[in-house]
Design a protein around this motif. Structure first.
Motif, PDB file in Angstrom:
ATOM      1  N   VAL A 191       0.838  -1.196   0.000  1.00 53.63           N
ATOM      2  CA  VAL A 191       0.000   0.000   0.000  1.00 53.63           C
ATOM      3  C   VAL A 191       0.873   1.246   0.000  1.00 53.63           C
ATOM      4  N   ALA A 192       1.952   1.177   0.757  1.00 49.20           N
ATOM      5  CA  ALA A 192       2.883   2.311   0.791  1.00 49.20           C
ATOM      6  C   ALA A 192       3.373   2.578  -0.624  1.00 49.20           C
ATOM      7  N   GLU A 193       3.734   1.510  -1.287  1.00 48.17           N
ATOM      8  CA  GLU A 193       4.245   1.650  -2.638  1.00 48.17           C
ATOM      9  C   GLU A 193       3.231   2.296  -3.568  1.00 48.17           C
ATOM     10  N   ARG A 194       1.990   1.840  -3.481  1.00 52.26           N
ATOM     11  CA  ARG A 194       1.054   2.411  -4.450  1.00 52.26           C
ATOM     12  C   ARG A 194       0.338   3.684  -4.047  1.00 52.26           C
ATOM     13  N   THR A 195       0.548   4.121  -2.822  1.00 51.59           N
ATOM     14  CA  THR A 195      -0.047   5.415  -2.465  1.00 51.59           C
ATOM     15  C   THR A 195       1.022   6.495  -2.366  1.00 51.59           C
ATOM     16  N   GLY A 196       2.261   6.045  -2.195  1.00 49.97           N
ATOM     17  CA  GLY A 196       3.315   7.046  -2.028  1.00 49.97           C
ATOM     18  C   GLY A 196       3.490   7.453  -0.570  1.00 49.97           C
ATOM     19  N   LEU A 197       2.638   6.923   0.304  1.00 49.10           N
ATOM     20  CA  LEU A 197       2.789   7.210   1.732  1.00 49.10           C
ATOM     21  C   LEU A 197       3.797   6.220   2.310  1.00 49.10           C
ATOM     22  N   SER A 198       4.492   6.595   3.365  1.00 51.14           N
ATOM     23  CA  SER A 198       5.415   5.660   3.995  1.00 51.14           C
ATOM     24  C   SER A 198       4.621   4.713   4.885  1.00 51.14           C
ATOM     25  N   VAL A 199       5.207   3.580   5.222  1.00 47.19           N
ATOM     26  CA  VAL A 199       4.485   2.662   6.112  1.00 47.19           C
ATOM     27  C   VAL A 199       4.249   3.348   7.454  1.00 47.19           C
ATOM     28  N   HIS A 200       5.194   4.157   7.852  1.00 44.14           N
ATOM     29  CA  HIS A 200       5.019   4.927   9.085  1.00 44.14           C
ATOM     30  C   HIS A 200       3.773   5.799   8.975  1.00 44.14           C
ATOM     31  N   ALA A 201       3.696   6.503   7.861  1.00 40.99           N
ATOM     32  CA  ALA A 201       2.574   7.410   7.661  1.00 40.99           C
ATOM     33  C   ALA A 201       1.256   6.637   7.650  1.00 40.99           C
ATOM     34  N   LEU A 202       1.272   5.464   7.042  1.00 39.74           N
ATOM     35  CA  LEU A 202       0.049   4.671   6.985  1.00 39.74           C
ATOM     36  C   LEU A 202      -0.420   4.287   8.389  1.00 39.74           C
ATOM     37  N   ARG A 203       0.532   3.863   9.216  1.00 44.08           N
ATOM     38  CA  ARG A 203       0.138   3.503  10.577  1.00 44.08           C
ATOM     39  C   ARG A 203      -0.339   4.742  11.332  1.00 44.08           C
ATOM     40  N   PHE A 204       0.376   5.828  11.090  1.00 47.97           N
ATOM     41  CA  PHE A 204       0.019   7.092  11.725  1.00 47.97           C
ATOM     42  C   PHE A 204      -1.396   7.523  11.324  1.00 47.97           C
ATOM     43  N   TYR A 205      -1.712   7.470  10.053  1.00 51.69           N
ATOM     44  CA  TYR A 205      -3.039   7.844   9.570  1.00 51.69           C
ATOM     45  C   TYR A 205      -4.104   6.984  10.242  1.00 51.69           C
ATOM     46  N   GLU A 206      -3.784   5.718  10.371  1.00 50.87           N
ATOM     47  CA  GLU A 206      -4.752   4.819  10.988  1.00 50.87           C
ATOM     48  C   GLU A 206      -4.993   5.185  12.449  1.00 50.87           C
ATOM     49  N   ARG A 207      -3.898   5.401  13.171  1.00 53.24           N
ATOM     50  CA  ARG A 207      -4.010   5.822  14.583  1.00 53.24           C
ATOM     51  C   ARG A 207      -4.850   7.077  14.710  1.00 53.24           C
ATOM     52  N   GLU A 208      -4.662   7.988  13.764  1.00 52.16           N
ATOM     53  CA  GLU A 208      -5.338   9.268  13.818  1.00 52.16           C
ATOM     54  C   GLU A 208      -6.797   9.182  13.369  1.00 52.16           C
TER      55      GLU A 208
END
Lengths: 140, 140
Positions: B16-33
DNA sequence: ACTTGATCTAGACCTCACTCCAGCTCGTAG
DNA sequence: CTACGAGCTGGAGTGAGGTCTAGATCAAGT
């Protein structure tokens, strides 16, 4: 050019804040950070007295910042200008690189806008025909 | 719509990181938020499994973020979507307001660009005719 | 079984660009 | 003279938006 004002009256920090849109805090901060071309004059009592060319420089800074130039680059630019003639080619490169970034930014924004516009249209249509249909149940 | 991919294979966070351009960190962060519409599925071992509609939502998020929507608004939007139908008017307002901000941004950037372009021209001309003249002694 | 690499969590840390505060000084108006 | 607002300094604090670390776990290959 020149701020359509008396060509010689120095301005207080508050006046400069007013005509650049920067806060007085920001003005002091910019100065500490070395973003101004020259040192700002002071009154005998230590108050800053800005010249109109200080203001002109700040107005450029505002435009560059507004378009996303980081303070570090702005500082670099200020340094180049400060060190006088002889580095115009580098100043040009710096500005031109920024202009390209701005162009890219505009393009990106236009793309975003079209995505948003499409999404807005989806909702508008949905509302027009009355509530129904899982608009996002899996995905719109 | 849908990410031009198999309509059912769940994806790992890295994919998902690869196809959205978001980092895996950012993905987890977005989810937490709470920026995602639904909770992300997990494997028995606890790893996230994203669906293609998760990815679609994230792609929208990326566009909205890229155009300057604050995470808080994105969160608000996600909440609206999460609470299902009935609030489409509000979603529309939110998106439309953002679209207006994007338009304003584009306009501002275009203005900046013209200032920069002018400045670039000044330097270019200066360089063309050979170094001379205090290009910024008071102000250009 | 072992190794490797991707993920997991909680939480600390980071950058950027300011913004605010304390405690003091300046300068103008009454 | 007194008040009062605007300005001064150095340094701490803020908010947004992530990024990184530690230490453990999972899953696939050999």
């Amino acid at each position: 050019m020149a701020t359509t004002e008396t060509p010689a009256e120095p301005l207080s920090i508050g006046e400069v804040a007013e005509r650049t849109g920067l806060s007085v805090h920001a003005l002091r901060f910019y100065e500490r950070e070395g973003l101004l071309v020259g040192p700002v004059r002071r009154t005998s009592g230590g108050r800053r007295r800005y010249t109109t060319s200080d203001v002109d420089w700040l107005l450029i800074c505002v435009k560059l910042r507004e378009s996303g130039m980081p303070l570090a680059d702005l500082k670099r630019f200020a340094e180049l200008v400060r060190h006088g003639p002889g580095n115009e080619a580098e100043r040009l490169r710096l500005l031109d690189a920024h202009r390209q970034r701005v162009d890219a930014q505009i393009q990106a924004l236009e793309e975003c806008r079209s995505v948003i516009t499409w999404k807005v249209a989806v909702y508008a249509e949905h509302l027009a025909r009355g509530e129904a249909e899982g608009l996002w149940a899996p995905t719109t």
